[in-house]
Design an enzyme around this catalytic site. Sequence first.
Site, PDB file in Angstrom:
ATOM      1  N   SER A 142       0.621  -1.415   0.372  1.00 25.63           N
ATOM      2  CA  SER A 142      -0.109   0.069  -0.495  1.00 25.63           C
ATOM      3  C   SER A 142       0.889   1.081  -0.172  1.00 25.63           C
ATOM      4  CB  SER A 142      -0.623   0.074   1.355  1.00 25.63           C
ATOM      5  OG  SER A 142      -1.168   1.733   1.319  1.00 25.63           O
ATOM      6  N   TYR A 155      -2.590  -1.063  10.505  1.00 24.53           N
ATOM      7  CA  TYR A 155      -2.871  -1.205   9.033  1.00 24.53           C
ATOM      8  C   TYR A 155      -1.877  -0.700   8.607  1.00 24.53           C
ATOM      9  CZ  TYR A 155      -4.341  -1.293   3.987  1.00 24.53           C
ATOM     10  OH  TYR A 155      -4.745  -1.191   2.828  1.00 24.53           O
TER      11      TYR A 155
HETATM   12  P1  NAD Z   1     -11.011  -6.172  -0.556  1.00 27.15           P
HETATM   13  O1  NAD Z   1     -12.372  -6.114   0.872  1.00 27.15           O
HETATM   14  O2  NAD Z   1     -12.432  -5.725  -1.590  1.00 27.15           O
HETATM   15  O3  NAD Z   1     -11.533  -8.174  -1.315  1.00 27.15           O
HETATM   16  C1  NAD Z   1     -10.031  -8.534  -0.114  1.00 27.15           C
HETATM   17  C2  NAD Z   1     -10.220 -10.298  -0.582  1.00 27.15           C
HETATM   18  O4  NAD Z   1      -9.202 -10.735   0.337  1.00 27.15           O
HETATM   19  C3  NAD Z   1     -12.367 -10.153  -0.613  1.00 27.15           C
HETATM   20  O5  NAD Z   1     -12.040 -10.936  -1.370  1.00 27.15           O
HETATM   21  C4  NAD Z   1     -11.872 -11.116   1.196  1.00 27.15           C
HETATM   22  O6  NAD Z   1     -12.888 -12.156   0.803  1.00 27.15           O
HETATM   23  C5  NAD Z   1     -10.040 -11.514   0.911  1.00 27.15           C
HETATM   24  N1  NAD Z   1     -10.456 -12.517   2.369  1.00 27.15           N
HETATM   25  C6  NAD Z   1     -10.430 -11.061   3.780  1.00 27.15           C
HETATM   26  N2  NAD Z   1      -9.995 -12.372   4.525  1.00 27.15           N
HETATM   27  C7  NAD Z   1      -9.459 -13.217   4.332  1.00 27.15           C
HETATM   28  C8  NAD Z   1      -8.769 -14.463   4.868  1.00 27.15           C
HETATM   29  N3  NAD Z   1      -8.353 -14.797   6.295  1.00 27.15           N
HETATM   30  N4  NAD Z   1      -8.462 -15.833   4.172  1.00 27.15           N
HETATM   31  C9  NAD Z   1      -8.564 -15.365   3.115  1.00 27.15           C
HETATM   32  N5  NAD Z   1      -9.546 -14.460   2.007  1.00 27.15           N
HETATM   33  C10 NAD Z   1      -9.222 -13.288   2.699  1.00 27.15           C
HETATM   34  O7  NAD Z   1     -10.524  -5.239  -0.663  1.00 27.15           O
HETATM   35  P2  NAD Z   1      -9.652  -4.690  -1.761  1.00 27.15           P
HETATM   36  O8  NAD Z   1      -9.373  -3.043  -1.350  1.00 27.15           O
HETATM   37  O9  NAD Z   1      -9.731  -4.746  -3.348  1.00 27.15           O
HETATM   38  O10 NAD Z   1      -7.991  -4.458  -1.440  1.00 27.15           O
HETATM   39  C11 NAD Z   1      -6.953  -5.701  -1.142  1.00 27.15           C
HETATM   40  C12 NAD Z   1      -5.951  -5.494  -1.617  1.00 27.15           C
HETATM   41  O11 NAD Z   1      -5.239  -4.726  -1.827  1.00 27.15           O
HETATM   42  C13 NAD Z   1      -5.706  -5.942   0.280  1.00 27.15           C
HETATM   43  O12 NAD Z   1      -4.244  -6.654   0.802  1.00 27.15           O
HETATM   44  C14 NAD Z   1      -5.468  -4.139   0.816  1.00 27.15           C
HETATM   45  O13 NAD Z   1      -4.726  -4.073   2.239  1.00 27.15           O
HETATM   46  C15 NAD Z   1      -4.480  -3.044  -0.680  1.00 27.15           C
HETATM   47  N6  NAD Z   1      -4.466  -2.076  -0.801  1.00 27.15           N
HETATM   48  C16 NAD Z   1      -6.011  -1.375  -1.198  1.00 27.15           C
HETATM   49  C17 NAD Z   1      -6.292  -0.230  -1.433  1.00 27.15           C
HETATM   50  C18 NAD Z   1      -7.406   0.275  -1.552  1.00 27.15           C
HETATM   51  O14 NAD Z   1      -8.007   1.798  -1.244  1.00 27.15           O
HETATM   52  N7  NAD Z   1      -8.534  -0.773  -1.728  1.00 27.15           N
HETATM   53  C19 NAD Z   1      -5.348   0.359  -1.696  1.00 27.15           C
HETATM   54  C20 NAD Z   1      -3.899   0.116  -0.792  1.00 27.15           C
HETATM   55  C21 NAD Z   1      -3.811  -1.352  -0.705  1.00 27.15           C
END
Ligand code: NAD
Length: 259
Positions: A142, A155
């Site tokens: 991130s 986080y």
């Molecule tokens: P999201 O919540 O839409 O998707 C996350 C996915 O991870 C889901 O499908 C969920 O079921 C799965 N998950 C959660 N806990 C789990 C577990 N214990 N075992 C297996 N699967 C599990 O989130 P997103 O925004 O798509 O984020 C995806 C990644 O990108 C994350 O690592 C997040 O930290 C990172 N990220 C997101 C952003 C943002 O702004 N959305 C920014 C930077 C980084």
Amino acid sequence: MLLLTVKNEPKKPKNMKTNKKTCLVTGGSSGIGLSIVKLFLDNNYHVFNVDISPSSFGEFCRCDISNVEQVTDVINGISQKHIIDVLVSNAGIHFSANIENTSEADLDKVFNINVKGAYAAIKAVLPNMKANNNGAIIVMSSDQALVAKHNSFAYNLSKAALASMAKTTAVDYAAFNIRANAVCPGTIETPLYHQAIDNYCQKSGANQAEVHQEEASLQPLNRLGQPEEVAELVLFLASDKAKFITGSLQVIDGGYTAQ
Ligand code: NAD
């Protein structure tokens, strides 16, 4: 004679079942992970989605990423039948609180999913990638690995750990032609983002539309990122076009961390 030599050379299977390249995505049922699964499918990969919630895209493997034994079993099962070309360690959760409001249980939960999950997945694919002397690992970190954001103690910490995990893996496994890079997205419009904003508005009473506009205006490009844009970067990093890129942190944040 030359023809005969070529003919007799054993063919190196790309994939023991389908002759496609294989990509494993953790957390591929939603948001950024789902866009990655879809883009890799469109690009002719055989995709496994390792997630706790089901999805109809890719081959779904139910698994709690925070459970090392489950992750190891699932990935060993895939490894027995497929050469694993790409791992995208993407599953993650957000938790909003400063250090004082983060209990030990909160910290453990964030670390178990975000950090230990990536550790388990990377560790489980390495024997397969080493045997094939090839592999690309992409860790979803991130922008918060690079800059701190308010009320994101656990986080922020977990994402900095993931950036380090990508760098360390790159250094340790370069000799096996395994590349590891971290992707550092800024604010991307996904269910995780909407959940974080909803929680904030509920707690503070702030107006949702105003908060969304504020979030967008924090980026010099004045908008949020889209999950499909992150997926394109991941596909590039997984490809041979990126074969000299390893140990890097790839920022995709609309200019946020450049300010
Ligand atoms: P999201 O919540 O839409 O998707 C996350 C996915 O991870 C889901 O499908 C969920 O079921 C799965 N998950 C959660 N806990 C789990 C577990 N214990 N075992 C297996 N699967 C599990 O989130 P997103 O925004 O798509 O984020 C995806 C990644 O990108 C994350 O690592 C997040 O930290 C990172 N990220 C997101 C952003 C943002 O702004 N959305 C920014 C930077 C980084």
